[in-house]
Write a protein that holds these residues in place. Structure first.
Motif, PDB file in Angstrom:
ATOM      1  N   GLU A  49      41.767  51.855  43.621  1.00  0.00           N
ATOM      2  CA  GLU A  49      40.448  51.550  44.219  1.00  0.00           C
ATOM      3  C   GLU A  49      39.718  52.921  43.963  1.00  0.00           C
ATOM      4  OE1 GLU A  49      41.229  50.562  48.376  1.00  0.00           O
ATOM      5  OE2 GLU A  49      41.717  48.689  47.963  1.00  0.00           O
ATOM      6  N   VAL A  50      38.391  52.941  43.653  1.00  0.00           N
ATOM      7  CA  VAL A  50      37.810  53.933  43.509  1.00  0.00           C
ATOM      8  C   VAL A  50      36.233  53.881  44.546  1.00  0.00           C
ATOM      9  CG1 VAL A  50      35.894  55.013  41.932  1.00  0.00           C
ATOM     10  CG2 VAL A  50      38.113  54.021  40.960  1.00  0.00           C
ATOM     11  N   GLY A  51      35.948  54.853  45.198  1.00  0.00           N
ATOM     12  CA  GLY A  51      34.920  54.886  46.236  1.00  0.00           C
ATOM     13  C   GLY A  51      35.360  54.717  47.572  1.00  0.00           C
ATOM     14  N   LYS A  52      34.628  55.315  48.639  1.00  0.00           N
ATOM     15  CA  LYS A  52      35.110  55.228  50.023  1.00  0.00           C
ATOM     16  C   LYS A  52      34.847  53.950  50.251  1.00  0.00           C
ATOM     17  CE  LYS A  52      33.849  58.573  52.592  1.00  0.00           C
ATOM     18  NZ  LYS A  52      32.985  59.640  53.335  1.00  0.00           N
ATOM     19  N   GLN A  53      34.086  53.209  50.100  1.00  0.00           N
ATOM     20  CA  GLN A  53      33.528  51.777  50.394  1.00  0.00           C
ATOM     21  C   GLN A  53      34.098  51.242  48.628  1.00  0.00           C
ATOM     22  OE1 GLN A  53      33.458  50.120  53.340  1.00  0.00           O
ATOM     23  NE2 GLN A  53      33.074  51.690  54.476  1.00  0.00           N
ATOM     24  N   PRO A  54      35.080  50.694  48.501  1.00  0.00           N
ATOM     25  CA  PRO A  54      35.490  50.384  47.016  1.00  0.00           C
ATOM     26  C   PRO A  54      34.596  49.754  46.285  1.00  0.00           C
ATOM     27  CG  PRO A  54      37.528  50.312  48.400  1.00  0.00           C
ATOM     28  CD  PRO A  54      36.369  50.508  49.225  1.00  0.00           C
ATOM     29  N   TYR A  55      34.205  50.294  45.171  1.00  0.00           N
ATOM     30  CA  TYR A  55      32.928  49.464  44.168  1.00  0.00           C
ATOM     31  C   TYR A  55      33.753  49.286  42.970  1.00  0.00           C
ATOM     32  CZ  TYR A  55      32.120  54.537  42.517  1.00  0.00           C
ATOM     33  OH  TYR A  55      32.242  55.696  41.890  1.00  0.00           O
ATOM     34  N   LEU A  56      35.006  49.744  42.840  1.00  0.00           N
ATOM     35  CA  LEU A  56      35.840  49.087  41.506  1.00  0.00           C
ATOM     36  C   LEU A  56      37.203  49.096  42.133  1.00  0.00           C
ATOM     37  CD1 LEU A  56      36.211  48.808  38.798  1.00  0.00           C
ATOM     38  CD2 LEU A  56      36.452  51.161  38.512  1.00  0.00           C
ATOM     39  N   VAL A  85      40.259  42.793  38.088  1.00  0.00           N
ATOM     40  CA  VAL A  85      39.073  43.944  38.285  1.00  0.00           C
ATOM     41  C   VAL A  85      38.236  43.345  39.046  1.00  0.00           C
ATOM     42  CG1 VAL A  85      37.376  45.380  37.012  1.00  0.00           C
ATOM     43  CG2 VAL A  85      39.663  45.036  35.881  1.00  0.00           C
ATOM     44  N   THR A  86      37.626  43.976  39.940  1.00  0.00           N
ATOM     45  CA  THR A  86      36.614  43.585  40.926  1.00  0.00           C
ATOM     46  C   THR A  86      35.323  44.844  40.768  1.00  0.00           C
ATOM     47  OG1 THR A  86      38.044  42.458  42.435  1.00  0.00           O
ATOM     48  CG2 THR A  86      35.689  42.833  43.189  1.00  0.00           C
ATOM     49  N   VAL A  87      34.077  44.392  40.439  1.00  0.00           N
ATOM     50  CA  VAL A  87      33.179  45.430  40.292  1.00  0.00           C
ATOM     51  C   VAL A  87      32.225  45.290  41.240  1.00  0.00           C
ATOM     52  CG1 VAL A  87      31.341  46.345  38.751  1.00  0.00           C
ATOM     53  CG2 VAL A  87      33.526  45.779  37.723  1.00  0.00           C
ATOM     54  N   GLY A  88      31.502  46.242  41.796  1.00  0.00           N
ATOM     55  CA  GLY A  88      30.669  46.120  42.815  1.00  0.00           C
ATOM     56  C   GLY A  88      29.172  46.892  42.204  1.00  0.00           C
ATOM     57  N   GLN A  89      28.093  46.694  43.241  1.00  0.00           N
ATOM     58  CA  GLN A  89      26.842  47.067  42.762  1.00  0.00           C
ATOM     59  C   GLN A  89      26.759  48.388  42.439  1.00  0.00           C
ATOM     60  OE1 GLN A  89      23.716  45.894  45.444  1.00  0.00           O
ATOM     61  NE2 GLN A  89      22.170  46.625  44.062  1.00  0.00           N
ATOM     62  N   GLN A  90      27.406  49.504  43.319  1.00  0.00           N
ATOM     63  CA  GLN A  90      27.279  50.873  42.904  1.00  0.00           C
ATOM     64  C   GLN A  90      27.855  51.343  41.635  1.00  0.00           C
ATOM     65  OE1 GLN A  90      28.949  53.377  46.171  1.00  0.00           O
ATOM     66  NE2 GLN A  90      28.565  54.964  45.376  1.00  0.00           N
ATOM     67  N   LEU A  91      28.918  50.584  41.034  1.00  0.00           N
ATOM     68  CA  LEU A  91      29.319  50.850  39.782  1.00  0.00           C
ATOM     69  C   LEU A  91      28.299  50.721  38.782  1.00  0.00           C
ATOM     70  CD1 LEU A  91      31.636  51.958  37.848  1.00  0.00           C
ATOM     71  CD2 LEU A  91      32.467  49.670  37.865  1.00  0.00           C
ATOM     72  N   LEU A  92      27.650  49.387  38.863  1.00  0.00           N
ATOM     73  CA  LEU A  92      26.709  49.180  37.989  1.00  0.00           C
ATOM     74  C   LEU A  92      25.385  49.997  37.993  1.00  0.00           C
ATOM     75  CD1 LEU A  92      26.437  45.111  38.619  1.00  0.00           C
ATOM     76  CD2 LEU A  92      27.600  46.462  36.931  1.00  0.00           C
ATOM     77  N   VAL A  93      25.079  50.553  39.052  1.00  0.00           N
ATOM     78  CA  VAL A  93      24.094  51.423  39.194  1.00  0.00           C
ATOM     79  C   VAL A  93      24.503  52.650  38.427  1.00  0.00           C
ATOM     80  CG1 VAL A  93      22.777  53.003  40.583  1.00  0.00           C
ATOM     81  CG2 VAL A  93      23.057  50.420  41.423  1.00  0.00           C
ATOM     82  N   LYS A  94      25.632  53.101  38.526  1.00  0.00           N
ATOM     83  CA  LYS A  94      26.195  54.413  37.926  1.00  0.00           C
ATOM     84  C   LYS A  94      26.040  54.125  36.426  1.00  0.00           C
ATOM     85  CE  LYS A  94      29.133  56.156  41.498  1.00  0.00           C
ATOM     86  NZ  LYS A  94      28.853  57.257  41.307  1.00  0.00           N
ATOM     87  N   VAL A  95      26.687  53.122  36.010  1.00  0.00           N
ATOM     88  CA  VAL A  95      26.474  52.813  34.359  1.00  0.00           C
ATOM     89  C   VAL A  95      25.021  52.787  33.744  1.00  0.00           C
ATOM     90  CG1 VAL A  95      27.278  51.025  32.677  1.00  0.00           C
ATOM     91  CG2 VAL A  95      28.712  51.502  34.464  1.00  0.00           C
TER      92      VAL A  95
END
Length: 212
Positions: A49-56, A85-95
């Protein structure tokens, strides 16, 4: 063959969590880690899990190194396989922000050549995709060289290629329902355009709905 099962994996997990968290600027949590030697040497990591509120989230990760680089100064990972794999909005913004970076970091101490993703979901407000697959080829500076993204049933396929500070996009689909907005069913669909940090631009869309 027995030795890996007696290694202090807990210590390595904490070290990897710290290194990955520093690199990603986000807390990283790992469930388990285990080296394997058959059929080829590889490392299996689960429940990431990545992120305090996991975005990956990644249920299963298999890391296969290039053996010829083990003793070299620069390590090479031949392939990373990810499942569940589950991808959240925050990861898309970073990419998307990374796309606009004009300076390249140059060669890094670690090069991942290829990432293979299966059973993936993208979940953001008012939009979701499930049972997705992706094959990503990366350059030595970790920039994306080519991405093939498709649905598990092969009814949608998308190709991304780098172009200046954005990506060119080509999409084709058959008997595919829109994942957002009205649930329109396209008998056939083709679209070409580009994607960058500002959004998605599709100047050409050609489709046939409900068999015409």
């Amino acid at each position: 063959l027995i030795l890996p099962y007696f290694l202090p994996a807990g210590r390595f997990i904490r070290e990897i969590e710290g290194f990955a968290g520093e690199y990603l600027h986000a807390p990283v949590r790992i469930g388990s880690l285990r080296p394997h030697f058959l059929p080829a040497p590889h490392l299996v990591i689960t429940d990431i899990e990545v992120g305090k509120q996991p975005y990956l989230k990644i249920r299963y990760l298999k890391v296969t190194p290039q053996l010829s680089s083990i003793l070299a100064e620069r390590k090479i990972i031949r392939e990373i396989q990810a499942r569940g794999v589950t991808v959240g909005q925050q990861l898309l913004v970073k990419v998307l922000r990374r796309i606009q970076e004009t300076e390249t970091a140059g060669p890094t101490p670690l090069w991942v050549k290829r990432i293979v993703v299966r059973d993936a979901s993208v979940v953001i407000p008012a939009f979701s995709l499930h049972d997705m697959q992706a094959d990503l080829d990366l350059a030595q500076d970790w920039r994306l060289v080519r991405a093939e993204i498709r649905s598990g049933t092969e009814d949608m396929r998308m190709t991304l290629l780098p172009q200046d500070q954005e990506f060119s996009l080509s999409l084709s689909a058959q008997h595919w329902k829109l994942p957002a907005g009205p649930p329109l069913m396209f008998t056939r669909l083709k679209a070409n355009g580009r994607i960058n940090a500002a959004g998605l631009f599709l100047p050409m869309i050609r489709g046939q709905l409900y068999n015409g």
